[in-house]
Motif scaffolding. Structure first.
Motif, PDB file in Angstrom:
ATOM      1  N   LEU A  91      24.447 -36.513   0.920  1.00  0.00           N
ATOM      2  CA  LEU A  91      24.903 -37.002   2.223  1.00  0.00           C
ATOM      3  C   LEU A  91      25.281 -35.816   3.088  1.00  0.00           C
ATOM      4  O   LEU A  91      25.941 -34.886   2.621  1.00  0.00           O
ATOM      5  CB  LEU A  91      26.128 -37.908   2.078  1.00  0.00           C
ATOM      6  CG  LEU A  91      25.928 -39.271   1.445  1.00  0.00           C
ATOM      7  CD1 LEU A  91      27.258 -40.027   1.423  1.00  0.00           C
ATOM      8  CD2 LEU A  91      24.892 -40.071   2.187  1.00  0.00           C
ATOM      9  N   VAL A  92      24.865 -35.859   4.349  1.00  0.00           N
ATOM     10  CA  VAL A  92      25.221 -34.827   5.316  1.00  0.00           C
ATOM     11  C   VAL A  92      25.914 -35.519   6.479  1.00  0.00           C
ATOM     12  O   VAL A  92      25.349 -36.422   7.098  1.00  0.00           O
ATOM     13  CB  VAL A  92      23.975 -34.059   5.810  1.00  0.00           C
ATOM     14  CG1 VAL A  92      24.372 -32.981   6.810  1.00  0.00           C
ATOM     15  CG2 VAL A  92      23.202 -33.467   4.637  1.00  0.00           C
ATOM     16  N   THR A  93      27.155 -35.127   6.739  1.00  0.00           N
ATOM     17  CA  THR A  93      27.917 -35.670   7.860  1.00  0.00           C
ATOM     18  C   THR A  93      28.426 -34.520   8.712  1.00  0.00           C
ATOM     19  O   THR A  93      28.423 -33.360   8.279  1.00  0.00           O
ATOM     20  CB  THR A  93      29.114 -36.516   7.367  1.00  0.00           C
ATOM     21  OG1 THR A  93      29.934 -35.692   6.528  1.00  0.00           O
ATOM     22  CG2 THR A  93      28.663 -37.731   6.585  1.00  0.00           C
ATOM     23  N   ALA A  94      28.863 -34.838   9.916  1.00  0.00           N
ATOM     24  CA  ALA A  94      29.434 -33.817  10.787  1.00  0.00           C
ATOM     25  C   ALA A  94      30.924 -33.688  10.493  1.00  0.00           C
ATOM     26  O   ALA A  94      31.662 -34.664  10.497  1.00  0.00           O
ATOM     27  CB  ALA A  94      29.222 -34.188  12.250  1.00  0.00           C
ATOM     28  N   GLY A  95      31.382 -32.465  10.230  1.00  0.00           N
ATOM     29  CA  GLY A  95      32.796 -32.211  10.013  1.00  0.00           C
ATOM     30  C   GLY A  95      33.547 -32.166  11.332  1.00  0.00           C
ATOM     31  O   GLY A  95      32.942 -32.160  12.416  1.00  0.00           O
ATOM     32  N   ASP A 150      34.946 -29.793  12.687  1.00  0.00           N
ATOM     33  CA  ASP A 150      34.618 -28.582  13.435  1.00  0.00           C
ATOM     34  C   ASP A 150      33.168 -28.566  13.910  1.00  0.00           C
ATOM     35  O   ASP A 150      32.705 -27.588  14.478  1.00  0.00           O
ATOM     36  CB  ASP A 150      34.908 -27.342  12.593  1.00  0.00           C
ATOM     37  CG  ASP A 150      34.091 -27.306  11.303  1.00  0.00           C
ATOM     38  OD1 ASP A 150      33.296 -28.235  11.047  1.00  0.00           O
ATOM     39  OD2 ASP A 150      34.251 -26.337  10.527  1.00  0.00           O
ATOM     40  N   GLY A 151      32.439 -29.667  13.665  1.00  0.00           N
ATOM     41  CA  GLY A 151      31.044 -29.760  14.089  1.00  0.00           C
ATOM     42  C   GLY A 151      30.055 -29.214  13.075  1.00  0.00           C
ATOM     43  O   GLY A 151      28.855 -29.397  13.225  1.00  0.00           O
ATOM     44  N   LYS A 152      30.552 -28.559  12.033  1.00  0.00           N
ATOM     45  CA  LYS A 152      29.669 -28.024  11.000  1.00  0.00           C
ATOM     46  C   LYS A 152      29.353 -29.125   9.993  1.00  0.00           C
ATOM     47  O   LYS A 152      30.171 -30.012   9.757  1.00  0.00           O
ATOM     48  CB  LYS A 152      30.335 -26.844  10.294  1.00  0.00           C
ATOM     49  CG  LYS A 152      30.507 -25.643  11.202  1.00  0.00           C
ATOM     50  CD  LYS A 152      31.138 -24.493  10.457  1.00  0.00           C
ATOM     51  CE  LYS A 152      31.318 -23.322  11.418  1.00  0.00           C
ATOM     52  NZ  LYS A 152      31.993 -22.203  10.762  1.00  0.00           N
ATOM     53  N   PRO A 153      28.167 -29.066   9.379  1.00  0.00           N
ATOM     54  CA  PRO A 153      27.810 -30.113   8.415  1.00  0.00           C
ATOM     55  C   PRO A 153      28.673 -30.075   7.160  1.00  0.00           C
ATOM     56  O   PRO A 153      29.031 -29.001   6.672  1.00  0.00           O
ATOM     57  CB  PRO A 153      26.351 -29.812   8.079  1.00  0.00           C
ATOM     58  CG  PRO A 153      26.099 -28.425   8.518  1.00  0.00           C
ATOM     59  CD  PRO A 153      27.121 -28.076   9.554  1.00  0.00           C
ATOM     60  N   VAL A 154      29.007 -31.274   6.668  1.00  0.00           N
ATOM     61  CA  VAL A 154      29.695 -31.434   5.395  1.00  0.00           C
ATOM     62  C   VAL A 154      28.679 -32.072   4.458  1.00  0.00           C
ATOM     63  O   VAL A 154      28.155 -33.153   4.739  1.00  0.00           O
ATOM     64  CB  VAL A 154      30.949 -32.335   5.539  1.00  0.00           C
ATOM     65  CG1 VAL A 154      31.587 -32.573   4.176  1.00  0.00           C
ATOM     66  CG2 VAL A 154      31.931 -31.725   6.521  1.00  0.00           C
TER      67      VAL A 154
END
Length: 137
Positions: free
Chosen positions: A67-71, A73-77
């Protein structure tokens, strides 16, 4: 109209297919696996012959999910699976071009009759129309 026809499963179901049983997910024998693959293959072959098949694929086990979500800070989590809060995930699908919802429902009903070992969990087959464009919402 195009439809997405989805079959569902859990990580435990994939484990059962590898011979590791758990409640609701019995161990599959080689013969049972072969029968399942032959049954699903026959459905795809029949749909190819009728011209209704656009695509069909089985998916890797949930443990291989990412899973890739936006953190904040805008960086991917990035998170790897499986996910204990997830019950069932899509295990495979067909993209079909059918004349009617009734026809795709007939196909889904056939999918529900797929052979498997005694005690296997029966998941519903999910049908979702595929939108042609933004005006279809």
């Amino acid at each position: 109209m195009k439809y997405l026809v989805m079959v569902q499963g859990t990580q435990a179901d994939y484990e059962g297919m590898r011979g590791k049983p758990s409640p609701g997910s019995p161990a599959w024998s080689e013969a049972e696996l072969a029968a399942m693959y032959a049954y699903m293959g026959a459905i795809s072959n029949d749909l190819s012959e009728t011209g209704e098949l656009v695509d069909a694929q089985g998916l890797a086990e949930p443990a291989r999910t990412r899973l890739v979500t936006a953190g904040e800070d805008g960086k991917p989590v990035i998170t790897d699976g499986p996910y204990s809060e997830t019950k069932e995930l899509m295990a495979g699908y067909w993209v079909l071009e059918c004349e009617s919802l009734e026809r795709v429902t007939e196909i889904a009903a056939r999918v529900t009759r797929c052979p498997g070992p005694e005690g296997i969990t029966d998941y519903p087959v999910v049908i979702r129309p595929i939108l042609d464009g933004a005006g279809d919402i």
